[in-house]
Design an enzyme around this catalytic site. Structure first.
Site, PDB file in Angstrom:
ATOM      1  N   CYS A 116       0.737  -1.221  -0.010  1.00 30.54           N
ATOM      2  CA  CYS A 116      -0.057   0.183   0.042  1.00 30.54           C
ATOM      3  C   CYS A 116       0.896   1.305  -0.019  1.00 30.54           C
ATOM      4  CB  CYS A 116      -0.953  -0.014   1.252  1.00 30.54           C
ATOM      5  SG  CYS A 116      -1.979  -1.445   1.135  1.00 30.54           S
ATOM      6  N   HIS A 256      -3.340   7.236   2.534  1.00 25.61           N
ATOM      7  CA  HIS A 256      -3.771   5.787   1.717  1.00 25.61           C
ATOM      8  C   HIS A 256      -5.083   5.282   2.551  1.00 25.61           C
ATOM      9  CE1 HIS A 256      -4.087   1.626   0.570  1.00 25.61           C
ATOM     10  NE2 HIS A 256      -3.901   1.319   1.831  1.00 25.61           N
ATOM     11  N   ASN A 286     -10.056  -0.057  -0.737  1.00 29.32           N
ATOM     12  CA  ASN A 286      -8.861  -0.192  -0.766  1.00 29.32           C
ATOM     13  C   ASN A 286      -7.964  -0.605  -1.991  1.00 29.32           C
ATOM     14  OD1 ASN A 286      -5.784  -0.273  -0.246  1.00 29.32           O
ATOM     15  ND2 ASN A 286      -6.130  -1.306   1.787  1.00 29.32           N
TER      16      ASN A 286
HETATM   17  O1  UT7 Z   1      -3.982  -1.431   3.263  1.00 25.47           O
HETATM   18  C1  UT7 Z   1      -3.078  -2.015   3.920  1.00 25.47           C
HETATM   19  C2  UT7 Z   1      -3.300  -1.845   5.334  1.00 25.47           C
HETATM   20  N1  UT7 Z   1      -4.493  -2.404   5.966  1.00 25.47           N
HETATM   21  C3  UT7 Z   1      -5.115  -1.851   6.696  1.00 25.47           C
HETATM   22  O2  UT7 Z   1      -4.790  -0.758   7.279  1.00 25.47           O
HETATM   23  C4  UT7 Z   1      -6.338  -2.517   7.225  1.00 25.47           C
HETATM   24  C5  UT7 Z   1      -6.349  -2.481   8.930  1.00 25.47           C
HETATM   25  N2  UT7 Z   1      -7.325  -3.091   9.607  1.00 25.47           N
HETATM   26  C6  UT7 Z   1      -8.609  -2.726   9.381  1.00 25.47           C
HETATM   27  O3  UT7 Z   1      -9.046  -1.930   8.738  1.00 25.47           O
HETATM   28  C7  UT7 Z   1      -9.763  -3.255  10.437  1.00 25.47           C
HETATM   29  O4  UT7 Z   1      -9.075  -4.229  11.430  1.00 25.47           O
HETATM   30  C8  UT7 Z   1     -10.678  -4.312   9.640  1.00 25.47           C
HETATM   31  C9  UT7 Z   1     -11.877  -3.696   8.812  1.00 25.47           C
HETATM   32  C10 UT7 Z   1     -10.110  -5.508   8.563  1.00 25.47           C
HETATM   33  C11 UT7 Z   1     -11.564  -5.030  10.847  1.00 25.47           C
HETATM   34  O5  UT7 Z   1     -12.197  -4.151  11.545  1.00 25.47           O
HETATM   35  P1  UT7 Z   1     -12.248  -4.267  13.168  1.00 25.47           P
HETATM   36  O6  UT7 Z   1     -13.006  -3.499  13.655  1.00 25.47           O
HETATM   37  O7  UT7 Z   1     -10.452  -4.505  13.419  1.00 25.47           O
HETATM   38  O8  UT7 Z   1     -12.767  -5.884  13.432  1.00 25.47           O
HETATM   39  P2  UT7 Z   1     -12.200  -7.086  14.013  1.00 25.47           P
HETATM   40  O9  UT7 Z   1     -11.148  -7.703  13.084  1.00 25.47           O
HETATM   41  O10 UT7 Z   1     -11.496  -6.696  15.422  1.00 25.47           O
HETATM   42  O11 UT7 Z   1     -13.497  -8.031  14.188  1.00 25.47           O
HETATM   43  C12 UT7 Z   1     -14.656  -7.442  14.879  1.00 25.47           C
HETATM   44  C13 UT7 Z   1     -15.578  -8.414  14.822  1.00 25.47           C
HETATM   45  C14 UT7 Z   1     -15.281  -9.954  14.766  1.00 25.47           C
HETATM   46  O12 UT7 Z   1     -16.330 -10.927  15.158  1.00 25.47           O
HETATM   47  P3  UT7 Z   1     -16.186 -11.104  16.792  1.00 25.47           P
HETATM   48  O13 UT7 Z   1     -14.805 -11.955  16.985  1.00 25.47           O
HETATM   49  O14 UT7 Z   1     -16.065  -9.936  17.486  1.00 25.47           O
HETATM   50  O15 UT7 Z   1     -17.347 -12.185  17.167  1.00 25.47           O
HETATM   51  C15 UT7 Z   1     -15.125 -10.439  13.348  1.00 25.47           C
HETATM   52  O16 UT7 Z   1     -15.182 -11.715  12.976  1.00 25.47           O
HETATM   53  O17 UT7 Z   1     -16.404  -8.351  13.490  1.00 25.47           O
HETATM   54  C16 UT7 Z   1     -16.265  -9.410  12.596  1.00 25.47           C
HETATM   55  N3  UT7 Z   1     -16.093  -9.283  11.181  1.00 25.47           N
HETATM   56  C17 UT7 Z   1     -16.991  -9.008  10.414  1.00 25.47           C
HETATM   57  N4  UT7 Z   1     -18.289  -8.790  10.621  1.00 25.47           N
HETATM   58  C18 UT7 Z   1     -19.140  -8.632   9.517  1.00 25.47           C
HETATM   59  C19 UT7 Z   1     -14.933  -9.264  10.464  1.00 25.47           C
HETATM   60  N5  UT7 Z   1     -15.184  -9.134   9.186  1.00 25.47           N
HETATM   61  C20 UT7 Z   1     -16.443  -8.873   9.139  1.00 25.47           C
HETATM   62  C21 UT7 Z   1     -17.249  -8.516   8.174  1.00 25.47           C
HETATM   63  N6  UT7 Z   1     -18.824  -8.370   8.301  1.00 25.47           N
HETATM   64  N7  UT7 Z   1     -16.982  -8.310   6.750  1.00 25.47           N
END
Ligand code: UT7
Length: 329
Positions: A116, A256, A286
């Site tokens: 990225c 980004h 992204n």
């Molecule tokens: O470009 C390169 C660099 N990349 C980035 O900078 C991305 C960095 N990370 C992120 O943007 C975020 O961490 C994400 C958008 C990927 C995820 O958001 P988050 O708030 O960190 O969610 P999480 O991974 O902590 O997950 C929270 C909950 C989980 O469920 P439980 O374990 O709390 O029951 C996930 O399983 O959300 C769930 N979850 C979803 N639910 C509905 C994860 N993806 C989804 C989804 N739809 N698509």
């Protein structure tokens, strides 16, 4: 004599026609529009369809647009750099293929792999060629067909990414405006949190690697999130401090686009207002190396000569970087 300054003198962009909306993803994985919008800010993303279509096809569209717009011939370009992590093939480089597709011959062309942060890296490299007097007119492309390495059964990644390409022309500044400073950083210890395991020399493709879905993006989202906020905020602060730049003096902050919440947190740390931000994540998701050049292309009409811009990115590697530039036209 002062060394030449490198300036962006034109922008171009290309996104594929197909719009993948959050609603459609609801039918593919256990997700919903509300979660995607509230956790990432993304409403839709573009997907490149068609057998044999690759990153070079989007890059070539952007480069053609740039040449037409500036009334340039292919022979006017003396270097082409493409930032991508989704090259058409492991080799030759996508930059080589873009040149061939647009009819640019007999010049240097190569890819840069910095995920990225690719565009920030590539623009910094282009700047060196101009400043050293080794090139007059360079095209820098940031392009990725992320849909080619995304597992559309993995809700943690498939909602985030889209396809697209941006391109800028980089020339010797005629008016003293252009790239003032740039900073690049990396930390390979972060690779475990965001990578594509198989398909390279460590884990070449096998039936097992394909069955295990190891050719797709793996991301530990929470970990990358934390590092991304800190990486972009800290490097932006560093480049602002060493150029005696206050937040209020920045006309445009171009981060980004990985997650709207990351951007908001970085903006808060830097004391920037919403009006200073370029944001296209709602529309395109992204697009990896393409997010920043696509923003510059979309905002080109609003940019004014002498505007002060900070570009910053964070991505796989980890890699991160920042550029401070004064808009030259
Ligand atoms: O470009 C390169 C660099 N990349 C980035 O900078 C991305 C960095 N990370 C992120 O943007 C975020 O961490 C994400 C958008 C990927 C995820 O958001 P988050 O708030 O960190 O969610 P999480 O991974 O902590 O997950 C929270 C909950 C989980 O469920 P439980 O374990 O709390 O029951 C996930 O399983 O959300 C769930 N979850 C979803 N639910 C509905 C994860 N993806 C989804 C989804 N739809 N698509």
């Amino acid at each position: 004599m002062a060394h030449p300054i490198a300036a962006i003198t034109a922008t171009a962009g290309y996104v594929p026609e197909y719009v993948l909306k959050n609603k459609e993803l609801e039918g593919m994985v256990a997700t919903n529009d509300d979660w995607i919008q509230s956790r990432t800010g993304i409403q839709e993303r573009r997907i490149l369809k068609g057998i044999g279509k690759g990153t070079s096809d989007m890059g070539a569209e952007a480069v053609r647009q740039l040449l037409t717009k500036q009334s340039l011939q292919a022979s006017d370009i003396d270097l082409l750099i493409c930032a991508t992590v989704t090259p058409d093939h492991p080799f030759p480089s996508t930059a080589n293929i873009i040149c061939d597709k647009v009819g640019i011959r007999n010049i240097g062309s190569f890819d840069i792999s910095a995920a990225c942060s690719g565009f920030v890296y590539a623009l910094t490299v282009a700047r060196q060629f101009i400043e050293a007097g080794n090139a007059q007119r360079i095209i820098v492309v940031g392009a990725d067909k992320m849909s080619s390495i995304i597992n559309y059964n993995d809700r943690a990644t498939c909602v985030l990414f889209g396809d697209g390409a941006g391109a800028v022309l980089v020339e010797k500044s005629e008016n003293g405006l252009g790239i003032v400073d740039s900073l690049l950083k990396s930390d390979g210890a972060g690779r475990q949190y965001l990578y594509q395991k198989a398909g390279g020399s460590a884990y070449p493709a096998t039936q097992e690697s394909v069955a295990a879905k190891e050719h797709f993006v793996y991301q530990d989202g929470r970990n990358v999130f934390k590092h991304a906020v800190n990486g972009m905020a800290t490097i932006s602060q560093e480049i602002m401090q060493r150029n005696q730049l206050q937040s209020t003096q920045i006309d445009w902050f171009v981060p980004h686009q990985a997650n709207k919440r990351i951007i908001d947190m970085v903006a808060k740390r830097l004391d920037l207002s919403e009006q200073q931000l370029m944001l296209n994540i709602q529309q395109f998701g992204n697009t990896t190396a393409a997010t920043i050049p696509l923003c510059l292309w979309q905002w080109e009409n609003q940019l004014k000569k002498e505007d002060k811009l900070i570009l910053t990115a964070f991505g796989g590697g980890f890699t991160w970087g920042a550029i401070y530039l004064k808009w030259a036209y």
